[in-house]
Design an enzyme around this catalytic site. Structure first.
Site, short mmCIF file in Angstrom:
data_model
loop_
_atom_site.label_atom_id
_atom_site.label_comp_id
_atom_site.label_asym_id
_atom_site.label_seq_id
_atom_site.Cartn_x
_atom_site.Cartn_y
_atom_site.Cartn_z
N ASP A 43 1.00 4.27 -2.85
CA ASP A 43 0.65 5.65 -2.49
C ASP A 43 1.78 6.62 -2.80
OD1 ASP A 43 -1.74 4.68 -1.53
OD2 ASP A 43 -1.14 4.69 0.56
N GLU A 97 0.83 -1.20 0.00
CA GLU A 97 0.00 0.00 0.00
C GLU A 97 0.86 1.26 0.00
OE1 GLU A 97 -2.70 2.40 -0.56
OE2 GLU A 97 -3.48 0.38 -0.20
N SER A 107 -6.85 2.65 -4.12
CA SER A 107 -5.65 3.10 -3.44
C SER A 107 -4.68 3.74 -4.41
CB SER A 107 -4.95 1.93 -2.75
OG SER A 107 -5.58 1.61 -1.53
#
Length: 796
Positions: A355, A351, A632
């Site tokens: 990002d 993640e 995401s």
């Protein structure tokens, strides 16, 4: 007040009573110092303390909504040992209705270019003094907490949350509830077993306790796939999938009824730049320079991954920067733990990689900060008793920092409103309202499982729900605040439309990209509820498509809820700015998403490239690389677009900080699409995403009007299985593997109707349509046109 009632009480109780009569006797040392007043035209929030009655510890009132209903469905519950310490819980304070209303009034004015309060942003201390709970009330609350043996670690500058620590026994004595370990859906969780109770005199200022249950927002990304680049085809060869495609298809079914490609397209920064009009802004010198984007995460990445990504795609020339921090609370002992220290190992969390790298891909000169607070180790074990999760703590500490607050925050985490207690929801919404009042633009991913974001990578079903009648429809509790911008997920339509050669070159350019410009988009939906896929495969309805699919997939191997999420809030009312645009939903709810960008593809055909420590990128992709996606991805990319807008505004002498982007986005969309009163404009048709580059060059938004985020949903066929609402059942699967074993289920498609008797574009949850929709919000954007329109809008 008659102090005679205090006879026989403890000295501390008497001190509280005396302090309420003689405020000078109460030392409000727990409350942060009052900030210098800020001049806000027409905003008056002066009020007297609301704790006016004697604080009798024996007289308590229940605070409704502070128990997670999900725990009531537990198959068993075991009390935790009294000595177990729960560290850094948050007591959520409740500002008065007057101050809440004043805050919303100010928020509207801060985003109105004609208002004298336009862009008059506050500091955390000013926010607390103006809109938080009165110091005397905080003193009364903290005095009571200490009398119960609880440790008050810090009162936040916002004066709406108190960080504290206590044992299970102390929490039971203070709040009248037991902490238990409960089992539901085969998993063990922790929660309080009832609503909390507090002294009746303090109830007006206490909303609840955040952290008494361990439900945490989860990352919203697709499970990464390893792939190798084929220079001859310009495609990536996907590593073998554990799941195998059905061996045979039913008679008359297109052989690609379910697509399982061995080759996939890997988008790179140059592709996204071409698709969303970023390239022209970049050519004009707008690269995010001087803007800070904070991405909130719960685990680290290897620092060198950022440098590898930037170098591989020739973005290092813009001299952006990257740091990882563990944001500390404004005072007291830290409540933010470094995952590397907790686990004594170097993380490379999927993640965080997504990002950081993809916010930088859009804004390569920006300062990217990964704000990280741990909540679990590599095995999923809790590393802290901050049960509400590191994502909340990292966000709260950023927003309440005395200095160096970011311009933009991106949060790619979430869970449905059905999986959160009301006190925690109030704390999240209060945090985002504060960020907005300070000028911070917050972007939250909508979720990755269609009409309910709880099932990322899974199947929308009642196995982890609460209550007697779980629903297949919910919305991301982390994003349904009226003070954030929620970003949903799109797919490129070229593969299903068979138009790839029109929008992508076969071989890569020097930046490894293949996109020729804007590509028509549909909502991202990997299930058989995808209308565009159904039509491409020769079916006239998704119901028939699904029914045929499960005839040759009786074990439900390919049943999925993987899709961009959207839906109505059951908690937050619709803000006035969301009513501005044509086809805004005629409900009273805050509806999400607001906008959308690329997130994934039907058939797993298109992904984005991520550079990792294990699989670093090279200039010619000579080695295997990681491919990923999800909302995401979409949220940090939009945060990057906002950084470009901010830099352009700052260069024109405007305020660089813009607060919540949504009010301006909807105002601009109303001009382009029309309003509920004026009806659609001519531009609405011209700006249809299906037009690609043909006529959309001057559009701010690309309006996504085909497809849906209606996905598979399921319920068991046993007599004791919960009944799932908002699911139109289309087939029975005799041997569905739940992970707990094989047993029969009914499988269907998500519906807007609680008890659907039919299924169509009007009832599915949810279809894209002209104007705004639950499927894609306002659609995607052309970043250059958005920046120009934003600059013009602020000239008012």
């Amino acid at each position: 007040m008659n102090l005679g009632n205090a006879v026989g009480r403890s000295p501390l109780v008497l001190a509280i009573a005396l302090g309420l009569t003689c405020p000078s006797l109460v030392l409000a040392t727990d409350a942060p110092a009052a900030a210098p007043s800020v001049q806000l035209a027409g905003i008056d929030t002066h009020e007297a303390p609301r704790v006016t009655a004697f604080v009798d510890f024996a007289k308590k009132s229940v605070v409704e909504g502070t128990h997670l209903d999900m725990a009531s469905a537990a198959s068993q519950a075991t009390p935790l040992n009294d000595s177990v310490k729960l560290a850094h819980l948050q007591l959520v304070l409740k500002p008065s209705a007057q101050r809440q209303a004043a805050l919303e009034t100010l928020s509207a004015q801060q985003h109105d270019p004609s208002s004298p309060n336009f862009h008059k942003w506050l500091t955390p201390a000013q926010f607390g003094t103006t809109f938080g709970v009165a110091d005397a009330d905080i003193a009364a609350v903290t005095s009571w907490m200490r009398a119960q043996g609880l440790t008050v670690n810090a009162v936040y500058p916002n004066k709406t949350q108190i960080d504290f620590t206590g044992t299970v026994a102390q929490i039971r004595a203070a709040f009248g509830t037991n902490e238990v370990a409960y089992t539901i859906g085969g998993k063990v969780h922790r929660s309080n077993d009832s609503n909390i109770s507090v002294p009746t005199a303090l109830k007006p200022v206490i909303a609840g306790v955040m952290g008494l249950n361990d439900n945490k927002p989860m990352p919203q990304h697709i499970a990464p796939r390893l792939a190798s680049f084929n220079a001859q085809s310009g495609m990536f060869q996907l590593a073998a999938n554990a799941a195998k495609a059905p061996a045979t298809s039913a008679s008359g079914v297109h052989t690609d009824a379910v697509q399982f490609p061995t080759a996939a397209r890997g988008l790179v920064p140059g592709d996204i730049s071409a698709m969303y009009g970023i390239d022209k802004l970049r050519a004009a010198g707008f690269t995010g320079k001087g803007v800070t984007i904070a991405v909130v995460d719960v685990a680290n990445m290897v620092d060198a991954d950022y440098a590898n990504f930037m170098q591989t795609f020739h973005l290092d020339k813009y001299n952006g920067s990257f740091t990882q921090i563990n944001p500390a609370p404004p005072s007291g002992p830290t409540n933010c733990l470094d995952p590397n220290t907790v686990d004594n190992q170097q993380y490379d969390f999927d993640e965080t990689l997504l990002d950081v790298e993809w916010s930088a891909a859009v804004a390569p000169a920006a300062h990217i900060v990964a704000a990280i607070c741990s909540d679990a180790d590599a095995k999923g074990n809790a590393t802290t008793t901050n049960f509400f999760g590191g994502a909340f703590i990292a966000s709260a500490n950023l927003v309440n920092a005395s200095a160096s607050r970011p311009d933009i925050i991106s949060v790619s985490y979430g869970y449905g409103e059905d999986a959160i207690d009301l006190a925690s929801k109030q704390a999240i919404d209060a945090m985002w309202a504060q960020a907005d009042a300070e000028g911070i633009s917050v972007f939250v991913s909508s979720g990755d499982s269609g009409s309910n974001p709880d099932f990322n990578g899974g199947l929308n079903s009642p196995t982890s729900y609460q209550g007697a009648r779980p629903s297949a429809v919910s919305a991301n509790a982390f994003g349904t605040s009226a003070h954030v911008t929620v970003v949903g997920g799109n797919d490129t339509a070229d593969v299903l439309d068979n138009t790839t050669s029109k929008y992508f070159r076969k071989m890569t350019d020097p930046t490894l990209g293949t996109a020729l410009g804007y590509v028509p988009e549909i909502p991202w939906n990997q299930s058989c509820g995808n209308e565009v896929a159904a039509k491409s495969m020769g079916f006239n309805s998704t119901v028939k498509f699904c029914q045929q699919q499960f005839k040759f997939d009786p074990n439900g191997v390919y049943a999925t809820s993987e899709a961009g999420s959207g839906g109505p809030s059951g908690v937050v009312r619709k803000p006035s700015w969301q009513k501005l645009v044509y086809n805004a939903q005629k409900d009273q709810s805050r509806d999400v998403p607001d906008v959308s960008l690329f997130a994934g593809a039907y058939g797993a055909h298109t992904w984005v490239v991520v550079c990792t420590a294990a699989y670093p990128c090279t200039s010619n992709f000579s080695g295997p690389v990681s491919l990923s996606g999800g909302t995401s991805l979409a949220a940090p990319m939009f945060a990057g677009i906002q950084a470009l807008v901010d830099q352009k505004l700052a260069g024109a002498g405007r305020n660089q900080m813009q607060g919540n982007a949504a009010p301006t986005l909807y105002a601009l969309a109303a001009k382009e699409y029309g309003s509920p009163t004026s009806g659609p404009t001519d531009a609405l048709k011209a700006c249809n995403a299906d037009n690609g580059n043909d006529g959309t060059q001057s559009c701010v938004f690309h309006n996504v009007t085909r497809g849906s985020i209606a996905t598979n949903c399921a319920q068991g066929l046993g007599d004791d299985d919960p009944i799932l609402s908002n699911c139109y059942f289309v087939a029975d699967l005799p041997q569905y593997n739940t992970g707990l074993g094989y047993f029969p289920i009914q499988i269907g498609l998500t519906s807007m109707d609680a008890n659907p008797q039919s299924y169509s574009a009007k009832t599915e949850a949810f279809a894209a349509r002209p104007g705004w929709s639950f499927a894609s919000g306002l659609g995607s954007v052309n970043a250059t046109n958005l920046a120009n329109a934003w600059l013009s809008y602020t000239k008012k």
